[in-house]
Motif scaffolding. Structure first.
Motif, short mmCIF file in Angstrom:
data_model
loop_
_atom_site.label_atom_id
_atom_site.label_comp_id
_atom_site.label_asym_id
_atom_site.label_seq_id
_atom_site.Cartn_x
_atom_site.Cartn_y
_atom_site.Cartn_z
N MET A 18 -12.26 33.19 -20.44
CA MET A 18 -13.21 32.96 -21.54
C MET A 18 -14.54 32.48 -20.98
SD MET A 18 -11.01 31.28 -24.59
CE MET A 18 -12.34 31.52 -25.75
N PRO A 19 -15.63 33.03 -21.49
CA PRO A 19 -16.93 32.57 -21.03
C PRO A 19 -17.21 31.16 -21.57
CG PRO A 19 -17.22 34.15 -22.80
CD PRO A 19 -15.75 34.10 -22.49
N VAL A 20 -17.59 30.29 -20.69
CA VAL A 20 -17.91 28.91 -21.06
C VAL A 20 -19.34 28.64 -20.62
CG1 VAL A 20 -17.38 26.48 -20.63
CG2 VAL A 20 -15.52 28.15 -20.79
N TRP A 21 -20.14 28.22 -21.56
CA TRP A 21 -21.53 27.86 -21.24
C TRP A 21 -21.67 26.38 -21.47
CZ3 TRP A 21 -26.08 31.59 -21.98
CH2 TRP A 21 -25.72 32.87 -21.53
N VAL A 22 -22.17 25.67 -20.50
CA VAL A 22 -22.39 24.24 -20.60
C VAL A 22 -23.89 24.00 -20.67
CG1 VAL A 22 -22.11 22.02 -19.45
CG2 VAL A 22 -20.26 23.69 -19.36
N LEU A 23 -24.33 23.38 -21.75
CA LEU A 23 -25.74 23.04 -21.92
C LEU A 23 -25.87 21.55 -21.66
CD1 LEU A 23 -26.47 24.99 -25.23
CD2 LEU A 23 -26.36 25.84 -22.90
N ALA A 24 -26.76 21.19 -20.76
CA ALA A 24 -26.86 19.80 -20.34
C ALA A 24 -28.30 19.30 -20.42
CB ALA A 24 -26.35 19.64 -18.91
N GLY A 25 -28.42 18.03 -20.73
CA GLY A 25 -29.73 17.39 -20.75
C GLY A 25 -29.97 16.63 -19.46
N GLY A 26 -31.09 16.86 -18.83
CA GLY A 26 -31.43 16.19 -17.58
C GLY A 26 -31.58 14.69 -17.73
N GLN A 27 -31.82 14.21 -18.95
CA GLN A 27 -31.99 12.78 -19.20
C GLN A 27 -30.80 12.20 -19.95
OE1 GLN A 27 -34.74 11.51 -17.71
NE2 GLN A 27 -35.00 13.64 -17.09
N GLY A 49 -18.90 31.66 -16.50
CA GLY A 49 -19.83 31.12 -17.48
C GLY A 49 -21.14 30.73 -16.86
N ARG A 50 -21.80 29.81 -17.50
CA ARG A 50 -23.13 29.44 -17.08
C ARG A 50 -23.41 27.99 -17.39
NH1 ARG A 50 -28.48 32.34 -19.45
NH2 ARG A 50 -29.96 30.99 -18.41
N TYR A 51 -24.18 27.38 -16.54
CA TYR A 51 -24.66 26.01 -16.72
C TYR A 51 -26.15 26.09 -16.99
CZ TYR A 51 -26.15 21.32 -15.28
OH TYR A 51 -26.73 20.08 -15.22
N VAL A 52 -26.61 25.49 -18.07
CA VAL A 52 -28.03 25.53 -18.42
C VAL A 52 -28.53 24.09 -18.53
CG1 VAL A 52 -29.76 26.31 -20.07
CG2 VAL A 52 -27.70 27.67 -19.69
N LEU A 53 -29.52 23.76 -17.74
CA LEU A 53 -30.08 22.41 -17.73
C LEU A 53 -31.39 22.39 -18.53
CD1 LEU A 53 -30.01 19.49 -16.66
CD2 LEU A 53 -31.36 20.31 -14.71
N PHE A 54 -31.47 21.46 -19.44
CA PHE A 54 -32.69 21.17 -20.19
C PHE A 54 -33.27 19.90 -19.56
CE2 PHE A 54 -30.29 23.86 -22.89
CZ PHE A 54 -31.16 24.45 -23.79
N PRO A 55 -34.20 20.03 -18.62
CA PRO A 55 -34.66 18.89 -17.82
C PRO A 55 -35.07 17.66 -18.62
CG PRO A 55 -35.53 20.91 -16.92
CD PRO A 55 -34.88 21.27 -18.23
N SER A 56 -35.74 17.84 -19.74
CA SER A 56 -36.20 16.67 -20.49
C SER A 56 -35.27 16.30 -21.64
CB SER A 56 -37.62 16.90 -21.03
OG SER A 56 -37.62 17.98 -21.94
N GLY A 57 -34.13 16.98 -21.74
CA GLY A 57 -33.20 16.74 -22.84
C GLY A 57 -32.32 15.53 -22.61
N GLY A 58 -31.92 14.94 -23.73
CA GLY A 58 -30.98 13.83 -23.70
C GLY A 58 -29.59 14.33 -24.07
#
Length: 71
Positions: free
Chosen positions: A12-21, A39-48
């Motif tokens: 199963m495709p798993v995408w992890v969305l993460a906040g850099g903060q 899957g994929r890891y996506v970082l939102f640098p300024s996200g909490g």
């Protein structure tokens, strides 16, 4: 989350969305959740922890479009 992901089939495709903060699920811990899954890891640098869309709406929309297209 790291133990819960073991119940998800590896195909199963798993995408992890993460906040850099994010101080509750720091980026390194969030990345570890993906583990060996496709899957994929996506970082939102300024996200909490819960404000990824507000942190970078363009990245948020692009990520969801790509995820849906991959299905």
């Amino acid at each position: 989350p790291e133990s819960a992901i073991t119940r998800v089939p590896a195909r199963m495709p798993v995408w992890v969305l993460a906040g850099g903060q994010d101080d509750r699920a720091p980026p390194a811990e969030a990345r570890a959740v993906l583990g060996a899954h496709a899957g994929r890891y996506v970082l939102f640098p300024s996200g909490g922890h819960l404000d990824l869309r507000m942190a970078d709406e363009a990245l948020w929309l692009r990520t969801w479009r790509e995820f849906l297209a991959a299905l």
